[in-house]
Design an enzyme around this catalytic site. Structure first.
Site, short mmCIF file in Angstrom:
data_model
loop_
_atom_site.label_atom_id
_atom_site.label_comp_id
_atom_site.label_asym_id
_atom_site.label_seq_id
_atom_site.Cartn_x
_atom_site.Cartn_y
_atom_site.Cartn_z
N GLY A 41 0.53 -1.37 -0.14
CA GLY A 41 0.15 0.01 0.19
C GLY A 41 0.64 1.47 -0.04
CB CYS A 42 0.75 4.50 2.13
SG CYS A 42 1.50 5.54 2.41
CG PHE A 43 5.36 4.87 -1.73
CD1 PHE A 43 4.57 5.41 -1.31
CD2 PHE A 43 5.73 4.68 -3.21
CE1 PHE A 43 4.41 7.30 -2.01
CE2 PHE A 43 5.09 5.19 -4.16
CZ PHE A 43 4.68 7.41 -3.86
#
Length: 210
Positions: A41-43
């Site tokens: 998901g969100c890096f």
């Protein structure tokens, strides 16, 4: 697509880092380091998780798993590139091994979510492992099998051979450090910590294998 918690004019794309980083093999003999690529998901959030791991030397936010060379962030989240947001982890294999990095990976994602993670929706936010050689693939598959035995819902996390890594724009690197207030607001509003605790209990957000 992640709705960034600040006005659009703050999201001006800066000059991208150099195109695809060439990673020849897993272990870099000269520097005595190894690399691994994870999509959770969100890096920004995955950078934070891996920066806490003893033996991790550097983390880089970027993209992998798609067919478009050197994509921009806007291209990836719009869909159609095949890429997922990933973090490339460079580590000292004498201080931390790939199995430990896998342990950290699983406990920082929702392994049941299909084409999303937490509040971020779309294939670019899917969870995936990108093994860079046969040894990494064997360990990745074994770790997924162990997670599948532990839970009843099917595991959605993909395992795909690594092909290329493209770093994201400069303003995405170390975002949680450079923009702590905005980052904390995003992470809280996304419900990431709550969902991790729901899935993993006391293991949620682990930075070690113990």
């Amino acid at each position: 697509m992640r709705a960034l918690p600040f006005p659009a004019f703050c999201r001006v794309t800066l000059l991208a880092l150099p195109a695809a980083l060439a990673i020849a093999g897993t272990v870099h003999a000269e520097e005595k380091t190894a690399s691994a690529v994870f999509a959770g998901g969100c890096f920004w959030c995955m950078e934070e998780a891996y920066d806490k791991v003893d033996g991790v030397l550097a983390t880089t936010s970027g993209f992998s798993g798609g067919h478009v060379e050197a994509p921009s962030y806007n291209q990836v989240v719009a869909g159609g590139t095949g890429h997922a947001e990933v973090v490339k982890v460079d580590y000292d294999p004498e201080r931390v091994d790939y199995e430990t990095l896998l342990h950290v990976f699983w406990r920082n994602i929702d392994p049941f979510a299909v084409d999303r993670q937490f509040c971020d929706k779309g294939a670019s936010y899917r969870s995936a492992l990108f093994p860079m050689d046969a040894d990494q693939r064997a360990l990745a598959e074994a770790s997924r099998d162990a997670i599948a035995e532990r839970f009843d819902p099917p595991i959605a996390t993909e395992i795909n051979d690594f092909e290329a890594f493209y770093p994201a724009e400069t303003y995405h690197q170390d975002y949680y450090l450079e923009n702590p207030v905005r980052y904390r607001f995003y992470k809280s509003a996304c419900g990431r910590d709550e969902r991790l605790e729901e899935v993993w209990g006391e293991e949620a957000g682990a930075s070690t294998a113990s």
